[in-house]
Write an enzyme that holds these catalytic residues in place. Structure first.
Site, mmCIF file in Angstrom:
data_model
loop_
_atom_site.group_PDB
_atom_site.id
_atom_site.type_symbol
_atom_site.label_atom_id
_atom_site.label_comp_id
_atom_site.label_asym_id
_atom_site.label_seq_id
_atom_site.Cartn_x
_atom_site.Cartn_y
_atom_site.Cartn_z
ATOM 1 N N HIS A 1 0.855 -1.187 0.000
ATOM 2 C CA HIS A 1 0.000 0.000 0.000
ATOM 3 C C HIS A 1 0.896 1.244 0.000
ATOM 4 C CE1 HIS A 1 -3.823 2.070 0.880
ATOM 5 N NE2 HIS A 1 -3.127 2.839 1.696
ATOM 6 N N MET B 1 0.732 11.476 -0.601
ATOM 7 C CA MET B 1 0.132 12.663 0.033
ATOM 8 C C MET B 1 0.788 13.907 -0.541
ATOM 9 S SD MET B 1 0.042 11.488 4.018
ATOM 10 C CE MET B 1 -0.350 9.808 4.513
ATOM 11 N N HIS C 1 -2.609 4.677 -3.069
ATOM 12 C CA HIS C 1 -3.681 5.452 -2.446
ATOM 13 C C HIS C 1 -3.360 6.939 -2.598
ATOM 14 C CE1 HIS C 1 -5.822 6.416 1.683
ATOM 15 N NE2 HIS C 1 -6.418 6.988 0.668
ATOM 16 N N MET D 1 -3.866 10.536 -1.893
ATOM 17 C CA MET D 1 -4.489 11.544 -1.026
ATOM 18 C C MET D 1 -4.016 12.894 -1.524
ATOM 19 S SD MET D 1 -3.994 9.520 2.536
ATOM 20 C CE MET D 1 -2.832 8.427 1.769
ATOM 21 N N ASP E 1 -8.556 0.883 5.885
ATOM 22 C CA ASP E 1 -7.234 1.482 6.031
ATOM 23 C C ASP E 1 -7.215 2.402 7.243
ATOM 24 O OD1 ASP E 1 -4.733 2.630 5.620
ATOM 25 O OD2 ASP E 1 -5.324 3.755 3.836
HETATM 26 C C1 DX5 Z 1 -3.286 7.093 6.469
HETATM 27 C C2 DX5 Z 1 -2.864 6.085 5.458
HETATM 28 C C3 DX5 Z 1 -2.707 4.699 5.934
HETATM 29 C C4 DX5 Z 1 -1.699 4.493 7.031
HETATM 30 C C5 DX5 Z 1 -2.193 3.352 7.881
HETATM 31 O O1 DX5 Z 1 -3.606 8.272 5.825
HETATM 32 O O2 DX5 Z 1 -3.819 6.052 4.409
HETATM 33 O O3 DX5 Z 1 -2.438 3.809 4.850
HETATM 34 O O4 DX5 Z 1 -0.412 4.183 6.564
HETATM 35 O O5 DX5 Z 1 -1.330 3.218 8.947
HETATM 36 P P1 DX5 Z 1 -1.638 2.334 10.236
HETATM 37 O O6 DX5 Z 1 -1.850 0.933 9.775
HETATM 38 O O7 DX5 Z 1 -0.399 2.521 11.020
HETATM 39 O O8 DX5 Z 1 -2.865 2.925 10.877
HETATM 40 ZN ZN ZN Z 2 -3.639 4.540 2.829
#
Ligand code: DX5
Ligand code: ZN
Length: 226
Positions: A45, A49, A78, A80, A187
């Site tokens: 994943h 960002m 992903h 963002m 997630d």
């Molecule tokens: C947060 C991310 C997640 C994050 C999850 O914005 O989208 O993918 O890395 O991290 P954990 O598993 O540590 O909550």
């Molecule tokens: Zn994520």
């Protein structure tokens, strides 16, 4: 397809695990990816960002491109970001397998999801904790996966928001009632306990960062998630 050979051996009921690179040792990325593969984990994943949609800036298409030749993991990307539209071809070219955009981002979500597929990637649509899940229903024909955030996007290591699970349940029921075959990913704050809750509600892809990379034995942690 990349990652497919991992799933063949597992029973249909097993969830796919997607290791969130955000919690890895970024100074040793190549070793960390090997560690994920050796733990029998199928997906990586990759949290992109932009410092606008969320506070932080992480990594982008150039990092995906650098990692592609050294890994067979399925790159679950992903986004963002404030405006995903013009980034879609960049991630296709870099080697992403799944590209997930946010419903709350700018742009025409249906057009963006169609473009993701046209460029040979699987399409994902994500919703933040406060966004009603019903808003994704009209877009489901364009989605291979829906990512239901179980924390506010932007940071790893936050606590799981249990109330988001009701959205997973409603989405899975809606898909079952309408014969829609889709992956549902969760997630944020996923560990052995919260994974169980998410799977019971109908999630079949589990993102985990802190739980996996912080574990003494990653294979064992992955087994517990499944
Ligand atoms: C947060 C991310 C997640 C994050 C999850 O914005 O989208 O993918 O890395 O991290 P954990 O598993 O540590 O909550
Ligand atoms: Zn994520």
């Amino acid at each position: 397809m990349r990652g497919a050979f991992f799933t063949k051996d597992k029973s249909k009921t097993d969830a796919i695990i997607s290791a969130s690179m955000l919690a890895s040792d970024l100074a040793r990325l190549s070793d960390e990816l090997t560690r994920v593969e050796n733990a029998g984990i199928e997906w990586l994943h990759i949290d992109v960002m932009d410092g606008v949609f969320v506070d932080n800036i992480t990594y982008g298409n150039n990092v995906v491109k650098a990692l592609r030749p050294i890994s067979k993991l399925f790159f679950d990307t992903h986004l963002m970001v404030h405006d995903p539209t013009r980034l879609i071809p960049l991630f296709a070219k870099a080697g992403s397998d799944m590209l997930t955009i946010h419903l709350e981002s700018e742009g025409d979500a249906a057009a963006n999801l169609s473009e993701i597929r046209r460029l040979g990637m699987q399409s994902g649509l994500s919703v933040k904790p406060d966004t009603p899940i019903e808003r994704v229903y009209p877009l489901l024909p364009y989605c291979d996966m829906v990512l239901v955030m179980t924390v506010e996007p932007g940071y790893g290591g936050q606590s799981f928001r249990k109330e988001c699970i009701e959205k997973v349940r409603r989405l899975r029921d809606h898909c079952n009632e309408n014969n829609i075959d889709i992956k549902i990913e969760v997630d944020g704050g996923i560990n052995a306990d919260t994974a169980k809750i998410a799977k019971q509600a109908g999630a079949n892809v589990l993102v985990a960062g802190t739980y996996l990379f912080g574990a003494k034995d990653m294979s064992d942690a992955a087994y517990r998630l499944r």
